[in-house]
Design a protein around this motif. Structure first.
Motif, PDB file in Angstrom:
ATOM      1  N   TYR A 166      28.806 -16.726 -12.362  1.00 16.37           N
ATOM      2  CA  TYR A 166      27.396 -17.076 -12.453  1.00 16.37           C
ATOM      3  C   TYR A 166      26.851 -17.573 -11.122  1.00 16.37           C
ATOM      4  CZ  TYR A 166      28.393 -16.992 -17.471  1.00 16.37           C
ATOM      5  OH  TYR A 166      28.775 -16.617 -18.729  1.00 16.37           O
ATOM      6  N   GLY A 167      25.532 -17.466 -10.955  1.00 22.48           N
ATOM      7  CA  GLY A 167      24.905 -17.935  -9.728  1.00 22.48           C
ATOM      8  C   GLY A 167      23.436 -18.243  -9.933  1.00 22.48           C
ATOM      9  N   LEU A 168      23.121 -18.965 -11.009  1.00 19.89           N
ATOM     10  CA  LEU A 168      21.709 -19.231 -11.306  1.00 19.89           C
ATOM     11  C   LEU A 168      21.208 -20.483 -10.580  1.00 19.89           C
ATOM     12  CD1 LEU A 168      19.162 -18.425 -12.763  1.00 19.89           C
ATOM     13  CD2 LEU A 168      19.991 -19.594 -14.813  1.00 19.89           C
ATOM     14  N   ALA A 169      21.730 -21.656 -10.936  1.00 18.17           N
ATOM     15  CA  ALA A 169      21.229 -22.899 -10.347  1.00 18.17           C
ATOM     16  C   ALA A 169      22.378 -23.792  -9.912  1.00 18.17           C
ATOM     17  CB  ALA A 169      20.343 -23.644 -11.342  1.00 18.17           C
ATOM     18  N   ALA A 170      22.105 -24.625  -8.913  1.00 21.90           N
ATOM     19  CA  ALA A 170      23.048 -25.631  -8.441  1.00 21.90           C
ATOM     20  C   ALA A 170      22.251 -26.852  -7.997  1.00 21.90           C
ATOM     21  CB  ALA A 170      23.893 -25.095  -7.285  1.00 21.90           C
ATOM     22  N   TYR A 171      22.916 -28.007  -7.973  1.00 22.22           N
ATOM     23  CA  TYR A 171      22.265 -29.260  -7.607  1.00 22.22           C
ATOM     24  C   TYR A 171      23.142 -30.001  -6.613  1.00 22.22           C
ATOM     25  CZ  TYR A 171      19.791 -27.937 -11.826  1.00 22.22           C
ATOM     26  OH  TYR A 171      19.077 -27.227 -12.759  1.00 22.22           O
ATOM     27  N   VAL A 172      22.509 -30.512  -5.567  1.00 20.36           N
ATOM     28  CA  VAL A 172      23.228 -31.198  -4.504  1.00 20.36           C
ATOM     29  C   VAL A 172      22.567 -32.552  -4.258  1.00 20.36           C
ATOM     30  CG1 VAL A 172      23.812 -31.155  -2.053  1.00 20.36           C
ATOM     31  CG2 VAL A 172      23.952 -29.052  -3.407  1.00 20.36           C
ATOM     32  N   PHE A 173      23.385 -33.598  -4.193  1.00 18.95           N
ATOM     33  CA  PHE A 173      22.865 -34.933  -3.920  1.00 18.95           C
ATOM     34  C   PHE A 173      23.553 -35.499  -2.685  1.00 18.95           C
ATOM     35  CE2 PHE A 173      21.939 -34.093  -8.303  1.00 18.95           C
ATOM     36  CZ  PHE A 173      20.637 -34.571  -8.434  1.00 18.95           C
ATOM     37  N   THR A 174      22.761 -35.640  -1.629  1.00 20.38           N
ATOM     38  CA  THR A 174      23.229 -36.202  -0.368  1.00 20.38           C
ATOM     39  C   THR A 174      22.021 -36.665   0.419  1.00 20.38           C
ATOM     40  OG1 THR A 174      24.349 -35.751   1.730  1.00 20.38           O
ATOM     41  CG2 THR A 174      23.264 -33.898   0.687  1.00 20.38           C
ATOM     42  N   PRO A 195      14.021 -28.587 -10.536  1.00 17.59           N
ATOM     43  CA  PRO A 195      13.326 -27.844  -9.474  1.00 17.59           C
ATOM     44  C   PRO A 195      12.359 -26.765  -9.942  1.00 17.59           C
ATOM     45  CG  PRO A 195      15.565 -27.034  -9.721  1.00 17.59           C
ATOM     46  CD  PRO A 195      15.438 -28.206 -10.649  1.00 17.59           C
ATOM     47  N   SER A 196      12.333 -26.424 -11.219  1.00 15.80           N
ATOM     48  CA  SER A 196      11.525 -25.293 -11.688  1.00 15.80           C
ATOM     49  C   SER A 196      10.026 -25.588 -11.607  1.00 15.80           C
ATOM     50  CB  SER A 196      11.896 -24.943 -13.124  1.00 15.80           C
ATOM     51  OG  SER A 196      13.248 -24.569 -13.220  1.00 15.80           O
ATOM     52  N   ALA A 197       9.241 -24.555 -11.278  1.00 17.40           N
ATOM     53  CA  ALA A 197       7.778 -24.642 -11.245  1.00 17.40           C
ATOM     54  C   ALA A 197       7.223 -23.230 -11.259  1.00 17.40           C
ATOM     55  CB  ALA A 197       7.296 -25.393 -10.003  1.00 17.40           C
ATOM     56  N   ALA A 198       5.965 -23.099 -11.683  1.00 17.81           N
ATOM     57  CA  ALA A 198       5.352 -21.765 -11.800  1.00 17.81           C
ATOM     58  C   ALA A 198       5.213 -21.068 -10.460  1.00 17.81           C
ATOM     59  CB  ALA A 198       3.984 -21.877 -12.471  1.00 17.81           C
ATOM     60  N   GLN A 199       5.007 -21.846  -9.390  1.00 20.15           N
ATOM     61  CA  GLN A 199       4.665 -21.252  -8.104  1.00 20.15           C
ATOM     62  C   GLN A 199       5.867 -20.876  -7.244  1.00 20.15           C
ATOM     63  OE1 GLN A 199       4.018 -24.335  -9.162  1.00 20.15           O
ATOM     64  NE2 GLN A 199       3.938 -25.830  -7.509  1.00 20.15           N
ATOM     65  N   VAL A 200       7.075 -21.006  -7.783  1.00 12.61           N
ATOM     66  CA  VAL A 200       8.273 -20.681  -7.014  1.00 12.61           C
ATOM     67  C   VAL A 200       9.117 -19.643  -7.754  1.00 12.61           C
ATOM     68  CG1 VAL A 200       8.374 -22.898  -5.821  1.00 12.61           C
ATOM     69  CG2 VAL A 200       9.509 -22.664  -8.042  1.00 12.61           C
ATOM     70  N   PRO A 201       9.930 -18.870  -7.021  1.00 11.84           N
ATOM     71  CA  PRO A 201      10.745 -17.831  -7.676  1.00 11.84           C
ATOM     72  C   PRO A 201      11.906 -18.427  -8.452  1.00 11.84           C
ATOM     73  CG  PRO A 201      11.235 -17.901  -5.341  1.00 11.84           C
ATOM     74  CD  PRO A 201      10.072 -18.828  -5.549  1.00 11.84           C
ATOM     75  N   PHE A 202      12.141 -17.903  -9.642  1.00 10.68           N
ATOM     76  CA  PHE A 202      13.215 -18.365 -10.522  1.00 10.68           C
ATOM     77  C   PHE A 202      14.116 -17.179 -10.826  1.00 10.68           C
ATOM     78  CE2 PHE A 202      15.401 -19.309 -14.387  1.00 10.68           C
ATOM     79  CZ  PHE A 202      15.494 -20.689 -14.496  1.00 10.68           C
ATOM     80  N   GLY A 203      15.416 -17.310 -10.548  1.00 11.60           N
ATOM     81  CA  GLY A 203      16.352 -16.239 -10.848  1.00 11.60           C
ATOM     82  C   GLY A 203      17.683 -16.495 -10.176  1.00 11.60           C
ATOM     83  N   GLY A 204      18.671 -15.682 -10.523  1.00 12.39           N
ATOM     84  CA  GLY A 204      20.024 -15.959 -10.075  1.00 12.39           C
ATOM     85  C   GLY A 204      20.685 -14.858  -9.285  1.00 12.39           C
ATOM     86  N   SER A 225      24.154 -13.702 -12.962  1.00 18.29           N
ATOM     87  CA  SER A 225      23.092 -14.511 -13.575  1.00 18.29           C
ATOM     88  C   SER A 225      21.750 -13.802 -13.602  1.00 18.29           C
ATOM     89  CB  SER A 225      22.962 -15.847 -12.840  1.00 18.29           C
ATOM     90  OG  SER A 225      24.008 -16.728 -13.213  1.00 18.29           O
ATOM     91  N   GLY A 226      21.708 -12.542 -13.196  1.00 18.90           N
ATOM     92  CA  GLY A 226      20.473 -11.820 -13.404  1.00 18.90           C
ATOM     93  C   GLY A 226      20.066 -10.866 -12.301  1.00 18.90           C
ATOM     94  N   ILE A 227      18.920 -10.230 -12.558  1.00 17.60           N
ATOM     95  CA  ILE A 227      18.308  -9.271 -11.632  1.00 17.60           C
ATOM     96  C   ILE A 227      16.836  -9.625 -11.514  1.00 17.60           C
ATOM     97  CG2 ILE A 227      17.718  -6.859 -11.215  1.00 17.60           C
ATOM     98  CD1 ILE A 227      20.120  -6.080 -12.954  1.00 17.60           C
ATOM     99  N   GLY A 228      16.366  -9.829 -10.298  1.00 14.39           N
ATOM    100  CA  GLY A 228      14.952 -10.085 -10.091  1.00 14.39           C
ATOM    101  C   GLY A 228      14.615 -11.561 -10.132  1.00 14.39           C
ATOM    102  N   ARG A 229      13.324 -11.861  -9.943  1.00 11.48           N
ATOM    103  CA  ARG A 229      12.828 -13.232  -9.942  1.00 11.48           C
ATOM    104  C   ARG A 229      11.572 -13.323 -10.792  1.00 11.48           C
ATOM    105  NH1 ARG A 229      17.126 -13.549  -8.221  1.00 11.48           N
ATOM    106  NH2 ARG A 229      17.937 -14.703  -6.402  1.00 11.48           N
ATOM    107  N   GLU A 230      11.428 -14.465 -11.467  1.00 14.73           N
ATOM    108  CA  GLU A 230      10.219 -14.761 -12.232  1.00 14.73           C
ATOM    109  C   GLU A 230       9.527 -15.946 -11.580  1.00 14.73           C
ATOM    110  OE1 GLU A 230      11.347 -13.282 -16.696  1.00 14.73           O
ATOM    111  OE2 GLU A 230      11.833 -15.358 -16.193  1.00 14.73           O
TER     112      GLU A 230
END
Length: 477
Positions: free
Chosen positions: A405-413, A438-447, A451-456
């Motif tokens: 998979y390669g959809l989302a990751a989170y980093v804290f530093t 991190p999700s919002a309407a104005q940014v690309p969402f996808g993996g 984890s998928g093809i394309g961006r929403e």
């Protein structure tokens, strides 16, 4: 009992069909029913969308935006009604449901404007007697297959750009939460969309899916769901080279470095891990904490988890609702049992809440987790947070990327140097840096990867619903 209908060619239909009952997972009570449509109903909806496309595709971007703006207004006006339906049919805490309606409306608002920014292009010609242009055209009839866990937002994220681009749409919602889609389409009708532009078919996933994939009038399929089903759709699309957008499974790592602000890390991990009871494709499924702050993070994190209130999502104070069904509970329990069997310890939770009527599982923290455990290799889709210790950045990069998979990751530093170095090597389409949502309407969402093809979302989101046409114009006198 509320009996809801399908929406085809501007009419509510399906009264005589067998009914699919929708059960509230918090209390096992009947919420309502929808018709069990199949191949015939799906093809009727596709024919309707195809006919409507001939005129809808010729409207201007400004005309289409006007319809979408009316829908946006109606979504916000009916926020409480939509949120209540969502919570009752799939268990999401009511405050999260309200947030989803606002989030869903934001996609309609964004794409109402983005449709006006579908630009063509004039290309400098290499010949004086030619003019070269690039045109953008709507792809055609779109079929949207949506999941149960975000039944309104995942629909508007597909519907918004499709309609803004000039496409018409056939919607197939999940059988677990179809009423939310019905209520949304009711608002489309109130917004005045012409008949056939928006169609809704409920019922058999296999039969409706078969009709969608076999019908040549459907030129685009957009799907959110499991990687396994996504692979089936890819195979089925081959015969017609049908265009696909796929937002599939995830197995998101949360990485906490030694210099992280632990209060920010705990807040972000809580938001990512336990939103929608851990039933999101982008939720943190694996937590990796650097050895120097492992114990301190666990202490703060466990304290926050213990403070979560579990119960019926209609209770304003509840933060953790039920899992969608008993199968979901059984999967979570199997992951916890496997982890304990292989040496992990339960810090808190670790059990189903059988004293409650619905399908509840206690928010759980596991420590001393290792990479060979099931919970670190499969998407859990529940309120279980496994915490594994690591020593170096090189080590955690390997651990985080060791998945299909390669959809989302989170980093804290707090280190820009370390954060940049780490994120550049993570194979994930979305990364939250000191941010658990991190999700919002104005940014690309996808993996990436499986984890998928394309961006929403974002400006990329509308491109999936457009064809690029090159036009060479001879102007020789």
């Amino acid at each position: 009992m509320n009996e809801y209908l399908m929406y085809i060619d501007g009419n509510w239909v399906g009264e005589s069909l067998q009914k699919l009952e929708v059960i509230n997972p918090a209390n096992k009570q009947l919420v309502g029913s929808v018709p069990v449509g199949g191949i015939e109903e799906a093809n009727e909806a596709i024919d309707s969308a195809y006919d409507a496309f001939q005129t809808w595709s010729k409207t201007t971007a400004y005309e289409r935006a006007a319809y979408l703006k009316r829908l946006h207004k109606l979504l916000l006006e009916h926020k409480e009604e939509l949120a209540e339906v969502m919570t009752k049919e799939m268990g999401k805490p009511i405050n999260e449901s309200r947030g989803e309606v606002i989030y869903a409306a934001s996609f309609i608002e964004w794409f109402a404007e983005e449709g006006k920014r579908v630009y063509g292009e004039t290309v400098p010609s290499h010949m004086t007697e030619k003019r070269m242009q690039v045109w953008k055209k709507p792809v055609g009839v779109v079929a949207a297959i949506t999941p149960w866990n975000f039944p309104i937002a995942m629909l508007t994220r597909k519907m918004g750009p499709a309609l803004a681009a000039g496409c018409t749409i056939v919607i197939k919602p999940s059988g677990e939460s179809p009423i939310s889609a019905v209520k949304l389409v009711e608002l489309c009708e109130k917004a005045g969309f012409p008949k056939g532009v928006v169609n809704l078919v409920t019922g058999s996933s296999s039969k409706i899916g078969q009709a969608i994939m076999e019908n040549e009038k459907v030129r685009k399929v957009t799907f959110t769901g499991s990687t396994e089903v996504g692979k089936v759709l890819i195979k089925q699309s081959a015969d017609q080279v049908k265009r696909l957008s796929l937002e599939l499974g995830g197995h998101a790592p949360i990485i906490v470095l030694e210099d992280a602000d632990l209060d920010i890390a705990v807040k972000g991990a809580m938001a990512s891990k336990f939103r929608n009871t851990g039933q999101t494709c982008v939720c943190g499924n694996r937590i990796y904490v650097q050895a120097q702050v492992y114990e301190a993070f666990l202490e703060k994190f466990t304290e926050a988890v213990d403070a979560l209130k579990v119960g019926d999502g209609m209770d304003e104070e509840v933060q953790i609702g039920p899992l969608i069904n008993q199968k979901g509970v059984d999967k979570v329990a199997s992951h916890v049992a496997n982890a304990v069997q292989h040496g992990a310890s339960i810090v808190t939770g670790g059990k189903g809440l059988t004293e409650k009527e619905g399908t509840f599982y206690a928010p759980t923290v596991l420590r001393d987790v290792t990479s060979d455990m099931l919970v670190m290799n499969e998407e859990t889709f529940g309120p279980v947070a496994p915490v594994q210790k690591f020593e170096t950045i090189e080590e955690v990069i390997k651990l985080a990327n060791h998945t299909k998979y390669g959809l989302a990751a989170y980093v804290f530093t707090e280190s820009v140097r370390k954060g940049t170095r780490l994120i550049e090597q993570l194979d994930y389409g979305i990364v939250g840096w000191n941010d658990g949502t991190p999700s919002a309407a104005q940014v690309p969402f996808g993996g990436m990867k499986e984890s998928g093809i394309g961006r929403e979302g974002g400006r990329e989101g509308i491109e999936a619903f457009l064809e690029t046409q090159y036009v060479s114009i001879g102007v020789e006198s």
